[in-house]
Design an enzyme around this catalytic site. Sequence first.
Site, PDB file in Angstrom:
ATOM      1  CB  VAL A 119      -0.929   0.028   1.228  1.00 30.89           C
ATOM      2  CG1 VAL A 119      -1.777   1.298   1.244  1.00 30.89           C
ATOM      3  CG2 VAL A 119      -1.828  -1.210   1.261  1.00 30.89           C
ATOM      4  CB  CYS A 120       1.035   4.212   0.465  1.00 26.41           C
ATOM      5  SG  CYS A 120       1.398   5.973   0.463  1.00 26.41           S
ATOM      6  CB  THR A 121       5.857   4.939   0.012  1.00 22.32           C
ATOM      7  OG1 THR A 121       5.491   5.031   1.395  1.00 22.32           O
ATOM      8  CG2 THR A 121       5.525   6.255  -0.685  1.00 22.32           C
TER       9      THR A 121
ATOM     10  CB  THR B 268       3.980   4.017  -5.063  1.00 22.63           C
ATOM     11  OG1 THR B 268       4.281   4.325  -3.709  1.00 22.63           O
ATOM     12  CG2 THR B 268       4.592   5.076  -5.960  1.00 22.63           C
TER      13      THR B 268
END
Length: 229
Positions: free
Chosen positions: A100-102, A120
Amino acid sequence: MTIHFGLLVFPGIQQLDLTAPYEIFASTEGAEVHLIWKDTQPVISATKLALQPTVTFDDCPKLDVICVPGGGGINALLEDETVLSFIRSRAAQARFITSVCTGSLVLGAAGLLNGKKATTHWNAQDFLANFGAIPTAGRIVQDGNLITAGGVTAGIDFGLAVVAALFGKEEAETVQLSLEYAPQPPFHSGTLEEATADVIARTRRRLAGSRMAREAILARLIASERKPA
């Protein structure tokens, strides 16, 4: 049969990157969710929320799904061989390798994004190519058994998609209804396409510190790869 989900939890994590998919997975019948870190002492999120790991790297069972959330704390993980080695070993056994995300940058540092489509947070999309990934815009991007989610709140949509893949659409929809997930945001500034120029500029300034630190880390990683053996 129980499906085992493992989510990495670490100092400086963006708590919603973790807790959004955690809530989805933990609300699914037949799922067992593990919060994994080097030890079981509480860790403090980027927004100062204490989070309790449930298993260590050594005690973690075999995982069907491994998930790496994001946040400013991933900067340290990019150069932490203990973490990267654990991720590589568990990814080799998992049905799905996810982030998830970075968190996707950590998968990249572990060597798991080479030649793969991945996404990302919008403020880190340009970093993906450094890890051999194919940067791909999207709230959820799947390439084989690799599933990456966009920034922060995308973890909810991602969680439901993973549940649907493993348990079927009906279970995912049941979880969605039980959590009353029917977003109607009061403002339409959640993407670069919707936000005003002023909001984008303010947000970039707010995220500048972590981004600069990440740029320095990537420069070191690239330099080390170019050194002669």
